[in-house]
Design an enzyme around this catalytic site. Structure first.
Site, PDB file in Angstrom:
ATOM      1  N   GLU A   1       1.730   4.169   6.244  1.00 50.66           N
ATOM      2  CA  GLU A   1       1.871   5.539   5.591  1.00 50.66           C
ATOM      3  C   GLU A   1       2.467   6.096   6.725  1.00 50.66           C
ATOM      4  O   GLU A   1       3.452   6.769   7.052  1.00 50.66           O
ATOM      5  CB  GLU A   1       1.561   6.157   4.173  1.00 50.66           C
TER       6      GLU A   1
ATOM      7  N   ALA B   1      -6.305   4.000   6.045  1.00 50.12           N
ATOM      8  CA  ALA B   1      -7.618   5.174   5.851  1.00 50.12           C
ATOM      9  C   ALA B   1      -9.106   3.830   5.760  1.00 50.12           C
ATOM     10  O   ALA B   1      -8.742   2.834   5.270  1.00 50.12           O
ATOM     11  CB  ALA B   1      -7.347   5.040   4.185  1.00 50.12           C
TER      12      ALA B   1
ATOM     13  N   GLU C   1      -3.606  -1.591  -0.301  1.00 48.55           N
ATOM     14  CA  GLU C   1      -4.372  -0.655  -1.733  1.00 48.55           C
ATOM     15  C   GLU C   1      -4.830  -1.270  -3.267  1.00 48.55           C
ATOM     16  O   GLU C   1      -5.820  -1.805  -2.967  1.00 48.55           O
ATOM     17  CB  GLU C   1      -4.281   0.462  -2.118  1.00 48.55           C
TER      18      GLU C   1
END
Ligand code: DAK
Length: 259
Positions: free
Chosen positions: A113, A67, A133
């Site tokens: 992912e 992200a 993360e």
């Protein structure tokens, strides 16, 4: 070729669609605009009868570094909730056509992912997978803990999600996180060849195989076997099934029409 700034889409005559993430300046980080574009593209590919299989790639150098961390700097809980980005990922989950991820370089966090949303992962030797993360005071949020768990088991998953370490293509292959490892220069071409082979088969058979395999993962063995049996039986009502069997005995290539 549709060539938006950050996502390229090419649909070949053989029924293979190529989706390419293109944000090289941010290592293909998946900002909201990109995730929305991915979602819309997969919705479109799902309903386009000319498309029989899909390759998703980040190009030769990097798949996606996760992200976009800039989106996280000031975000609050309610803002994160109200973004409902799970809807974007769901378009990929709901895509009935086989998806092949062609991964060179980093596939981290949301990038890993995203790769795990595919049905087959072809990794170049440079591929590096990880769920880092935890290093940001976060945790995976788009299936990292759960899809890894189902793909590689608890102890390898815990190693990746708790340490945030990156693993190379060969190690990922040993763990069962990728389908095949190839030389970097062959990653995309090999994925395209696989996609072309799949696109040449009956789309109904292919889509049933994908659906049953994915759904079966979360069912009891008896339930999953019944689902498989029913799907197998349904195929006997298709012209493609008769065509496949007749072509075999007539020693010719089948011509599948998707009916
Ligand atoms: N986001 C934003 N920018 C990034 C980025 C990222 N994930 N990764 C790299 N960049 C940018 C860098 O800031 C740098 O920008 P400039 O400084 O040039 O402006 C440029 O890309 C090049 O990066 P580096 O200089 O660091 O390049 P290196 O080759 O040295 O290193 C690297 C590449 C990929 C190893 C490194 O950049 C890196 O560690 N990047 C961060 C990887 C990471 O932590 N990824 C996980 C992000 S968290 C959710 C679902 C999912 C998620 C969240 C929510 N919901 C459903 C709500 C997912 C979360 C994540 O993925």
């Amino acid at each position: 070729m549709e060539n938006t700034q950050i996502l390229k889409l090419d649909i070949q005559n053989n029924g293979v669609a190529i989706v390419e993430i293109h944000r090289p300046e941010a290592r293909n980080a998946l900002n909201l605009e990109l995730r929305q574009a991915l979602s819309e593209t997969f919705q479109e590919l799902s309903t386009n009868d000319a498309v029989r299989s899909i390759v998703i790639t980040g190009g030769d150098k990097v798949f996606a570094a996760g992200a976009d961390i800039k989106d996280f700097t000031t975000a609050t809980t309610s803002q994160m909730y109200l973004r409902h980005t799970e809807q974007y990922w769901q378009s990929i989950v709901d895509c009935p056509k086989p998806i092949i991820a062609a991964v060179n370089g980093y596939a981290l966090g949301g990038g890993c992912e995203l790769a795990m949303h595919a049905d087959i992962i072809v990794a170049g030797k440079s591929a590096k997978f990880g769920q880092p993360e935890v290093k940001l005071g976060l945790m995976p949020g788009a299936g990292g803990t759960q899809r890894l768990l189902r793909a590689i088991g608890k102890f390898q998953t815990m190693l990746l999600v708790l340490s945030g370490k990156f693993i190379g293509a060969e190690e990922a292959n040993r763990m069962g996180l990728v389908s095949e490892v190839v030389e970097d220069e062959n990653t995309i071409s090999h994925a395209l060849e696989l996609a072309a082979t799949i696109a040449s088969f009956s789309p109904i058979a292919v889509q049933q195989i994908k659906e049953v395999t994915n759904l079966g993962q979360d069912l009891s063995l008896q339930g999953a076997l019944a689902l498989e049996r029913k799907a197998f039986q349904i195929l006997f009502d298709t012209k493609d099934q008769k065509e496949g069997v007749n072509a075999f005995f007539e020693k010719r290539s089948p011509n599948y029409t998707g009916k």
